[in-house]
Design an enzyme around this catalytic site. Structure first.
Site, PDB file in Angstrom:
ATOM      1  N   CYS A 166       0.829  -1.199   0.000  1.00 18.97           N
ATOM      2  CA  CYS A 166       0.000   0.000   0.000  1.00 18.97           C
ATOM      3  C   CYS A 166       0.869   1.257   0.000  1.00 18.97           C
ATOM      4  O   CYS A 166       1.791   1.388   0.811  1.00 18.97           O
ATOM      5  CB  CYS A 166      -0.900  -0.002   1.218  1.00 18.97           C
ATOM      6  SG  CYS A 166      -1.961   1.456   1.309  1.00 18.97           S
TER       7      CYS A 166
ATOM      8  N   CYS B 138      -7.267   2.274  -5.515  1.00 13.94           N
ATOM      9  CA  CYS B 138      -7.009   1.706  -4.183  1.00 13.94           C
ATOM     10  C   CYS B 138      -5.513   1.621  -3.920  1.00 13.94           C
ATOM     11  O   CYS B 138      -4.764   1.111  -4.741  1.00 13.94           O
ATOM     12  CB  CYS B 138      -7.516   0.277  -4.090  1.00 13.94           C
ATOM     13  SG  CYS B 138      -9.236   0.110  -4.358  1.00 13.94           S
TER      14      CYS B 138
HETATM   15  N1  SAH Z   1      -6.802   0.599   6.429  1.00 13.61           N
HETATM   16  C1  SAH Z   1      -8.075   0.199   5.916  1.00 13.61           C
HETATM   17  C2  SAH Z   1      -8.610   1.199   4.942  1.00 13.61           C
HETATM   18  C3  SAH Z   1      -7.840   1.318   3.647  1.00 13.61           C
HETATM   19  S1  SAH Z   1      -8.865   0.662   2.480  1.00 13.61           S
HETATM   20  C4  SAH Z   1      -7.962  -1.190   5.338  1.00 13.61           C
HETATM   21  O1  SAH Z   1      -6.862  -1.716   5.280  1.00 13.61           O
HETATM   22  O2  SAH Z   1      -8.982  -1.789   4.993  1.00 13.61           O
HETATM   23  C5  SAH Z   1      -7.949   0.506   1.085  1.00 13.61           C
HETATM   24  C6  SAH Z   1      -8.124  -0.867   0.443  1.00 13.61           C
HETATM   25  O3  SAH Z   1      -7.253  -0.903  -0.675  1.00 13.61           O
HETATM   26  C7  SAH Z   1      -7.690  -1.959   1.393  1.00 13.61           C
HETATM   27  O4  SAH Z   1      -8.366  -3.156   1.149  1.00 13.61           O
HETATM   28  C8  SAH Z   1      -6.243  -2.096   0.990  1.00 13.61           C
HETATM   29  O5  SAH Z   1      -5.709  -3.294   1.415  1.00 13.61           O
HETATM   30  C9  SAH Z   1      -6.328  -1.963  -0.511  1.00 13.61           C
HETATM   31  N2  SAH Z   1      -5.061  -1.589  -1.114  1.00 13.61           N
HETATM   32  C10 SAH Z   1      -4.018  -0.991  -0.534  1.00 13.61           C
HETATM   33  N3  SAH Z   1      -3.009  -0.837  -1.412  1.00 13.61           N
HETATM   34  C11 SAH Z   1      -3.431  -1.348  -2.576  1.00 13.61           C
HETATM   35  C12 SAH Z   1      -2.847  -1.432  -3.877  1.00 13.61           C
HETATM   36  N4  SAH Z   1      -1.628  -0.955  -4.128  1.00 13.61           N
HETATM   37  N5  SAH Z   1      -3.583  -1.990  -4.853  1.00 13.61           N
HETATM   38  C13 SAH Z   1      -4.832  -2.434  -4.599  1.00 13.61           C
HETATM   39  N6  SAH Z   1      -5.432  -2.372  -3.401  1.00 13.61           N
HETATM   40  C14 SAH Z   1      -4.736  -1.831  -2.414  1.00 13.61           C
END
Ligand code: SAH
Length: 379
Positions: free
Chosen positions: A121, A341
């Site tokens: 992320c 995301c």
């Molecule tokens: N911290 C919370 C809220 C963030 S939500 C959580 O983890 O749920 C953001 C979503 O996008 C989460 O499911 C996360 O895991 C996902 N995400 C993070 N980085 C990403 C990436 N590079 N590509 C696709 N999804 C990703």
């Protein structure tokens, strides 16, 4: 605007009623105030004409409606809109609107940066500064709503809100719950509980507390089917392993008619996308009312993963289907403006010293100043 003024965006209905009672006003004034702020988008007490002149004057001396300022607005070819909102001390957060045929979803942030270190992320790489206040969370909805009112294709309406932007919402529990209360309040945005979704990486004790105070939809970032791999991808798993997390999920939906948990599963090439993982996932979710949302991995500079090929995602989905698990593949939206995301970066004055990529932040404030800026004040 002053630090000694209370920002009314921090108050949900209950707190607003208390505020007016303390002022010696009738509780219905709270309802009127919520309507002015959220339904009419009014932040200036002078325009609140059903308050007496004396009340308006009194309000001005102790309170304000301070909304976050939009410093940049970008629109993707697919209609996704991303806003950068200025906060104090050089921090900025991002909020994204995703239009679809049958809905318009606003993705809001809950923290400046994120203290968790999910390896895939981009927000994680920005480090962490602090929790957002209730005003800064609901202020994102306010600002997006107002901004879209003056945009050419003004049929865009926020029908859903997901707490899937920057940050871990369950680590900012009280402010997030109050902001979600405002989203669902009939005198404010009036969204149904099925249209407000909190997404968590699995802060189990907070998830257990959530059920007592809220009944919003739940999404859980699972991403792995065994603790060894999840420890690596979502390190909070070391504290709250998969079994504990799934038990908390089961508890959250227990006794709730038709409520399902959405499990988010990012598709990482060669890491968590094998047929065996799909089978394990189906086994894990066997007795939890749930569906799976497969998220194609969105790359960012220096990310060390690749997205699984389409064929692999399709095979994964078919295995889930055969095992009776409902799944969807999330359509990547807004990736041309880094709004997809995991691509949200904002501007985080890191306080954790964990940031190892400071020079590569996505958004460069100097850059932004040179681009066309859109001030929240003029909206
Ligand atoms: N911290 C919370 C809220 C963030 S939500 C959580 O983890 O749920 C953001 C979503 O996008 C989460 O499911 C996360 O895991 C996902 N995400 C993070 N980085 C990403 C990436 N590079 N590509 C696709 N999804 C990703």
């Amino acid at each position: 605007m002053s630090d000694s003024l209370v920002n009314l965006l921090n108050f949900d209905a209950e707190a607003m009623a208390e505020f007016f009672t303390e002022l010696g006003e009738k509780p219905f004034r709270a309802t009127q105030m919520l309507k002015w702020i959220y339904q009419f988008g009014v932040s200036d007490f002078e325009q609140m004409t059903n308050f007496s002149k004396a009340t308006r004057e009194k309000l001005k001396t102790i309170a304000e409606v301070r909304v976050p300022e939009i410093i940049e607005q970008q629109e993707s070819d697919d209609g996704t809109i991303k806003w950068l909102l200025q906060l104090e001390q050089g921090n900025a957060i991002e909020t994204v609107f995703i239009p679809e045929n049958d809905r318009g979803t606003l993705c809001v942030s809950s923290q400046i940066g994120c203290a968790l270190e999910c390896s895939f992320c981009s927000t994680a790489q920005q480090g962490f500064n602090r929790n957002l206040s209730t005003a800064e969370i609901i202020g994102q909805v306010w600002a997006a709503n107002q901004a879209m009112k003056v945009m050419p294709r003004n049929q865009r309406v926020i029908s859903n809100v997901v707490l899937m932007g920057m940050g871990e919402p369950l680590l900012n529990f009280n402010n997030v719950v109050a902001a979600m209360n405002i989203m669902m309040d009939d005198n404010a945005y009036g969204l149904s509980k099925r249209r407000v979704t909190i997404s968590t990486s699995g802060v189990v004790p907070a998830l257990e507390r959530l059920k007592a105070v809220s009944d919003v939809a739940l999404a859980v970032s699972l991403h792995a089917t065994n603790d060894t791999l999840r420890n690596e991808l979502v390190p909070i798993n070391k504290k709250y392993p998969i079994r504990q997390l799934l038990n908390a999920c089961k508890f959250y939906v227990q006794g709730e008619h038709k409520r399902k948990v959405t499990f988010e599963y990012v598709m990482l090439d060669g890491v968590n996308d094998k047929p065996q993982h799909a089978r394990e996932l189906a086994r894990l979710l066997k007795d939890i009312p749930s569906k799976v949302n497969l998220i194609p991995f969105n790359p960012f500079p220096e990310s060390r993963y690749n997205c699984s090929p389409d064929k692999v995602i399709e095979t994964f989905r078919n295995i889930l289907k055969q095992a009776g698990v409902i799944s969807t593949t999330r359509k990547t939206r807004g990736d041309d403006i880094d709004a997809a995301c995991g691509q949200l970066a904002g501007k985080v004055m890191d306080k954790t010293k964990r940031r190892f990529r400071r020079e590569n932040t996505h958004v460069n404030i100097a850059d932004i100043k040179n681009r066309q800026v859109n001030s929240g004040r003029s909206l």
